[in-house]
Each structure stands twice: as C-alpha cells, then as structure tokens.
Design an enzyme around this catalytic site. Structure first.
Site, PDB file in Angstrom:
ATOM      1  N   GLN A   1       0.854  -1.201   0.000  1.00  0.00           N
ATOM      2  CA  GLN A   1       0.000   0.000   0.000  1.00  0.00           C
ATOM      3  C   GLN A   1       0.882   1.241   0.000  1.00  0.00           C
ATOM      4  O   GLN A   1       1.165   1.819   1.049  1.00  0.00           O
ATOM      5  CB  GLN A   1      -0.893  -0.034   1.247  1.00  0.00           C
ATOM      6  CG  GLN A   1      -1.873   1.081   1.334  1.00  0.00           C
ATOM      7  CD  GLN A   1      -3.075   0.861   0.451  1.00  0.00           C
ATOM      8  OE1 GLN A   1      -3.555  -0.241   0.322  1.00  0.00           O
ATOM      9  NE2 GLN A   1      -3.546   1.912  -0.154  1.00  0.00           N
ATOM     10  N   PHE A   2       1.317   1.691  -1.188  1.00  0.00           N
ATOM     11  CA  PHE A   2       2.216   2.848  -1.259  1.00  0.00           C
ATOM     12  C   PHE A   2       1.556   4.109  -0.721  1.00  0.00           C
ATOM     13  O   PHE A   2       2.240   5.024  -0.266  1.00  0.00           O
ATOM     14  CB  PHE A   2       2.732   3.059  -2.685  1.00  0.00           C
ATOM     15  CG  PHE A   2       1.762   3.728  -3.618  1.00  0.00           C
ATOM     16  CD1 PHE A   2       1.787   5.109  -3.768  1.00  0.00           C
ATOM     17  CD2 PHE A   2       0.837   2.990  -4.338  1.00  0.00           C
ATOM     18  CE1 PHE A   2       0.901   5.736  -4.633  1.00  0.00           C
ATOM     19  CE2 PHE A   2      -0.045   3.603  -5.199  1.00  0.00           C
ATOM     20  CZ  PHE A   2      -0.019   4.981  -5.344  1.00  0.00           C
ATOM     21  N   THR A   3       0.233   4.173  -0.728  1.00  0.00           N
ATOM     22  CA  THR A   3      -0.447   5.399  -0.289  1.00  0.00           C
ATOM     23  C   THR A   3      -0.303   5.658   1.204  1.00  0.00           C
ATOM     24  O   THR A   3      -0.649   6.753   1.669  1.00  0.00           O
ATOM     25  CB  THR A   3      -1.941   5.370  -0.669  1.00  0.00           C
ATOM     26  OG1 THR A   3      -2.568   4.267  -0.015  1.00  0.00           O
ATOM     27  CG2 THR A   3      -2.125   5.250  -2.174  1.00  0.00           C
TER      28      THR A   3
END
Length: 145
Positions: A78-80
C-alpha cells in the site's frame, strides 16, 4: 516501513483486469489484514522486524497473537500509506519508495512471516485491487518500523 494492521474475521483481495476479477488472496476466520507501505530508506532488517512484530503482537481475541493461535495474515502492499495531503487538494507520493525498492521489501515481510510458520496470503504488487474485510472490533493499529 509502515503497516496498518486490522484484526479481521475474514478478508480477501481481488485483482481487477480487463478480462475480469480474480481473488488472489483470502483468509477465513480470525486473523490480521496488513497494509504495508515502504519508504526510500527502508531495509530488509526493518522488513524482518515488521514480520516478527506482526507474528507476535497480541491483537487477536483474548489478547492472543497470530503465533499463539496459528491465525492467518493477509499482507497487501500500500504505497499510499506514505501519501502527504497537508498542502493543496492532491496528495503527493514523494515519500513512498518506487516499486523497484518497495516490492522486494514487501516480499521480504511475507517471506519472513512464512519462515516463522505463518500462513500468509497476499495481494498482487501494483495491481488494481479490491480489498474486502470484516474488521473485528473494530480494531486497527498503525506500526512504524
């Protein structure tokens, strides 16, 4: 390295493609759904520490850990988690590591968990995913390594 950890009573991740939808990871019953974000300075040692923490942290019913009750984990990149929305109306992703750095470290978290004896399901790195879960509690914690 950052993780959002949710105690769940079941969770799944579906990948959406032009040809349809495919369930790529699913846990049934009590376990943890873990969203993992990676930043530029993260290391394999941090991935190992995160895996040990996830396997031993007492978040399940009765203050038990996954290791104590052999509960499964669903781990999703989950890069966010490293998004910054303090200015303007659009978040920036500057603190998130690029895929070439992040993917091997998320894979390392999964590998370390499996080496500890965990049953681990995963999403698919970089894919268009739909995550479904039943948050038990609700119970959600943020871990920073």
């Amino acid at each position: 390295m950052r993780a959002v950890v949710q105690r769940v009573d079941g969770a799944s991740v579906v990948v959406v493609t032009e040809s349809g939808r495919e369930t790529v990871g699913e846990i049934i019953g009590e376990g943890l759904c873990v969203l993992v974000g990676v930043t530029h300075e993260d290391t394999a040692e941090q991935a190992e520490r995160l895996a040990r923490k996830l396997w031993s942290i007492r978040l399940l019913e009765g203050e038990k850990s996954c290791s104590e009750v052999n509960a499964p984990l669903l781990v999703i990149s989950q890069f966010t988690l490293y998004g910054d929305a303090r200015k303007g109306r659009r978040p920036t992703w500057n603190a998130a590591a690029p895929g070439s750095v992040a993917e091997p470290l998320v894979d390392e978290v999964v590998a370390q968990l499996r080496a500890l004896g965990a049953k681990v399901e995963t999403g698919r790195f970089g894919a268009d995913m739909r995550v479904s879960l039943t948050n038990h509690g609700p119970f959600t914690v943020l871990l920073d390594m």
